[in-house]
Scaffold this motif. Structure first.
Motif, PDB file in Angstrom:
ATOM      1  N   ALA A 135       0.838  -1.199   0.000  1.00 52.11           N
ATOM      2  CA  ALA A 135       0.000   0.000   0.000  1.00 52.11           C
ATOM      3  C   ALA A 135       0.875   1.252   0.000  1.00 52.11           C
ATOM      4  O   ALA A 135       1.950   1.274   0.587  1.00 52.11           O
ATOM      5  N   SER A 136       0.385   2.285  -0.650  1.00 49.98           N
ATOM      6  CA  SER A 136       1.113   3.552  -0.717  1.00 49.98           C
ATOM      7  C   SER A 136       1.258   4.169   0.664  1.00 49.98           C
ATOM      8  O   SER A 136       0.311   4.225   1.442  1.00 49.98           O
ATOM      9  N   GLN A 137       2.446   4.658   0.949  1.00 44.31           N
ATOM     10  CA  GLN A 137       2.715   5.363   2.194  1.00 44.31           C
ATOM     11  C   GLN A 137       2.757   6.876   1.970  1.00 44.31           C
ATOM     12  O   GLN A 137       3.118   7.629   2.860  1.00 44.31           O
ATOM     13  N   TRP A 163       6.059  10.277  -1.552  1.00 45.46           N
ATOM     14  CA  TRP A 163       7.475   9.894  -1.550  1.00 45.46           C
ATOM     15  C   TRP A 163       7.622   8.403  -1.846  1.00 45.46           C
ATOM     16  O   TRP A 163       8.511   7.991  -2.586  1.00 45.46           O
ATOM     17  N   HIS A 164       6.718   7.590  -1.277  1.00 38.84           N
ATOM     18  CA  HIS A 164       6.755   6.141  -1.473  1.00 38.84           C
ATOM     19  C   HIS A 164       6.379   5.793  -2.916  1.00 38.84           C
ATOM     20  O   HIS A 164       7.033   4.958  -3.552  1.00 38.84           O
ATOM     21  N   ASP A 165       5.346   6.439  -3.438  1.00 38.85           N
ATOM     22  CA  ASP A 165       4.937   6.204  -4.827  1.00 38.85           C
ATOM     23  C   ASP A 165       6.076   6.520  -5.786  1.00 38.85           C
ATOM     24  O   ASP A 165       6.339   5.766  -6.727  1.00 38.85           O
ATOM     25  N   ALA A 166       6.771   7.629  -5.549  1.00 39.46           N
ATOM     26  CA  ALA A 166       7.890   8.019  -6.408  1.00 39.46           C
ATOM     27  C   ALA A 166       9.023   7.000  -6.319  1.00 39.46           C
ATOM     28  O   ALA A 166       9.637   6.652  -7.334  1.00 39.46           O
ATOM     29  N   LEU A 167       9.286   6.507  -5.132  1.00 36.39           N
ATOM     30  CA  LEU A 167      10.344   5.508  -4.940  1.00 36.39           C
ATOM     31  C   LEU A 167       9.979   4.181  -5.611  1.00 36.39           C
ATOM     32  O   LEU A 167      10.816   3.556  -6.255  1.00 36.39           O
ATOM     33  N   VAL A 168       8.731   3.762  -5.494  1.00 34.34           N
ATOM     34  CA  VAL A 168       8.269   2.541  -6.174  1.00 34.34           C
ATOM     35  C   VAL A 168       8.410   2.712  -7.680  1.00 34.34           C
ATOM     36  O   VAL A 168       8.946   1.838  -8.371  1.00 34.34           O
ATOM     37  N   ASP A 179      -0.188  -7.391  -1.320  1.00 34.85           N
ATOM     38  CA  ASP A 179      -1.411  -6.626  -1.148  1.00 34.85           C
ATOM     39  C   ASP A 179      -2.239  -7.316  -0.070  1.00 34.85           C
ATOM     40  O   ASP A 179      -2.646  -8.458  -0.231  1.00 34.85           O
ATOM     41  N   LYS A 180      -2.478  -6.635   1.025  1.00 38.84           N
ATOM     42  CA  LYS A 180      -3.219  -7.225   2.140  1.00 38.84           C
ATOM     43  C   LYS A 180      -4.661  -6.744   2.190  1.00 38.84           C
ATOM     44  O   LYS A 180      -5.345  -6.920   3.190  1.00 38.84           O
ATOM     45  N   GLN A 181      -5.141  -6.152   1.098  1.00 43.18           N
ATOM     46  CA  GLN A 181      -6.502  -5.631   1.075  1.00 43.18           C
ATOM     47  C   GLN A 181      -7.529  -6.763   1.150  1.00 43.18           C
ATOM     48  O   GLN A 181      -8.499  -6.660   1.883  1.00 43.18           O
ATOM     49  N   SER A 182      -7.304  -7.854   0.413  1.00 41.90           N
ATOM     50  CA  SER A 182      -8.250  -8.970   0.430  1.00 41.90           C
ATOM     51  C   SER A 182      -7.978  -9.942   1.569  1.00 41.90           C
ATOM     52  O   SER A 182      -8.896 -10.444   2.199  1.00 41.90           O
TER      53      SER A 182
END
Length: 76
Positions: A14-16, A19-24, A62-65
């Motif tokens: 999951a996005s933090q 900054w995390h999205d850019a790093l991913v 992904d821990k959503q489900s």
């Protein structure tokens, strides 16, 4: 599932935040065919070129489900 970002001990699927999205986006190659991040390779950003890839050593899920699965419960 995607490769975990090397040297980021608290990486999550999951996005933090931005900054995390850019790093991913900088670290994990995008598979345009599947419209997902690569599950097997990560960019070697230490080489300074960002175009070399190396095999993943860790993954995030992904821990959503499912909050917990057999794979995430097993310790190596």
């Amino acid at each position: 599932m995607r490769c975990a970002i090397p040297d980021l001990p608290n990486d999550t699927f999951a996005s933090q935040g931005r900054w995390h999205d850019a790093l991913v986006n900088a670290s994990i190659p995008w598979d345009s065919g599947d419209q997902t991040f690569d599950q097997c390779k990560v960019r070697d950003i230490l080489d300074g070129r960002h175009n070399e890839t190396v095999p993943c050593e860790k993954w995030v899920y992904d821990k959503q489900s499912f909050k917990r699965t057999f794979v995430t419960s097993v310790s190596i």
